[in-house]
Enzyme design. Structure first.
Site, PDB file in Angstrom:
ATOM      1  N   CYS A 164      -8.730  29.686  54.922  1.00 23.29           N
ATOM      2  CA  CYS A 164      -8.215  28.422  54.514  1.00 23.29           C
ATOM      3  C   CYS A 164      -6.790  28.275  54.914  1.00 23.29           C
ATOM      4  O   CYS A 164      -6.512  28.079  56.159  1.00 23.29           O
ATOM      5  CB  CYS A 164      -8.484  28.454  53.015  1.00 23.29           C
ATOM      6  N   HIS A 210     -13.981  29.228  52.753  1.00 26.07           N
ATOM      7  CA  HIS A 210     -13.796  30.538  51.939  1.00 26.07           C
ATOM      8  C   HIS A 210     -14.992  31.441  52.065  1.00 26.07           C
ATOM      9  O   HIS A 210     -15.905  31.416  51.311  1.00 26.07           O
ATOM     10  CB  HIS A 210     -13.550  30.356  50.423  1.00 26.07           C
ATOM     11  N   GLU A 233     -15.301  34.425  50.698  1.00 22.59           N
ATOM     12  CA  GLU A 233     -15.585  35.081  49.410  1.00 22.59           C
ATOM     13  C   GLU A 233     -16.261  34.339  48.633  1.00 22.59           C
ATOM     14  O   GLU A 233     -16.442  34.963  47.740  1.00 22.59           O
ATOM     15  CB  GLU A 233     -13.860  35.660  49.066  1.00 22.59           C
TER      16      GLU A 233
END
Length: 208
Positions: free
Chosen positions: A85, A189, A191
Site C-alpha cells: 500500500c 493489502h 494481509e
C-alpha cells in the site's frame, strides 16, 4: 528448505501486526518487526508496510534515519523488499498527495490521485480481481484474476510500463503491483486478502 530471516520495517505507520500474523500463519518462524539497524542488516528479506498519508510515512522514515540504510540494503546489496500500500507508493520518485513530496525513487514514477467517474467511490475500498503478468514471481501460486483487498485514494503510476506487473479495473486500469529487479510493491493489502494474500506472501518468499 532453510527459512528466510524476515524483517518488517517498523516506522510508525505500517500495519505491522496484521502483516506479521499473516506471515506467521504460513509457518515462518524467523520474523521480526524492527527499526534496529543491525536487525535490518541481518535480514534476508524486508517488508515495508504502510497505512495513511505519504508525507507522514516519508517523514517517519527520515526521523528514524532509515532511508540511507534502506538504500544501502535494497539498492547496493540487492536485498528483496516488498512494499504494501503506502509502502509501495514510497518507492516512487514523488507523490502528489496534498502537495508534492519526494519519495525513495527506487522505481521511477509518480503517485497520483484516483480521478474516476462519479459512480466510482474514492477511496477505492473493497475487493477487486487483479490481472497480472504470468512471469511475475509474486503471483505464481494465485489463480488468474485472483481477488485482493484494496483501500486507497492514490496510486503509483510508474514511468516505465515494464515495471507494472499487475492491475485491476476500477473505472481505469489501476496499478496493483510493480517490480523492478529485487524491488516489489503491491497496492492492495495481502494481509487482508485471505487465501489470495497468503499465496502471494508464500510466492514472494519461495522466490528468494
Amino acid at each position: 528448505m532453510k527459512q528466510p530471516n524476515i524483517v518488517i520495517i517498523d516506522y510508525g505507520v505500517g500495519n505491522t501486526y496484521s502483516v506479521g500474523n499473516a506471515i506467521k500463519f504460513l509457518g515462518y518462524k524467523k520474523l521480526e518487526v524492527s527499526d534496529d539497524f543491525r536487525v535490518i542488516e541481518e535480514a534476508d528479506v524486508l517488508i515495508l508496510p504502510g497505512v495513511g498519508a505519504f508525507e507522514e510515512a516519508m517523514n517517519n522514515l527520515k526521523s528514524r534515519n532509515l532511508i540511507p540504510l534502506l538504500n544501502e540494503q535494497v539498492l547496493a546489496n540487492n536485498k528483496p523488499i516488498l512494499g504494501i500500500c503506502v509502502g509501495m507508493q514510497l518507492m516512487a520518485t514523488e507523490s502528489m498527495e496534498k502537495g508534492v513530496h519526494k519519495g525513495l525513487n527506487w522505481i521511477g514514477g509518480r503517485v497520483e490521485k484516483l480521478e474516476l467517474k462519479p459512480e466510482y467511490a474514492v477511496p477505492h475500498v473493497g475487493w477487486n480481481n487483479v490481472n497480472y503478468k504470468e512471469e511475475c514471481s509474486l503471483f505464481r501460486k494465485n489463480e488468474k484474476g485472483a481477488n485482493f483487498y484494496f483501500d486507497h485514494s492514490y496510486f503509483f503510476n510508474p514511468e516505465s510500463k515494464e515495471h507494472v506487473v499487475a492491475h485491476c479495473d476500477y473505472d481505469i486500469n489501476v496499478i496493483a503491483a510493480v517490480q523492478k529487479d529485487n524491488v516489489f510493491g503491491v497496492q492492495f493489502h495481502p494481509e487482508k486478502s485471505q487465501t489470495s494474500g497468503l499465496k502471494l506472501f508464500r510466492s514472494f518468499f519461495n522466490a528468494l
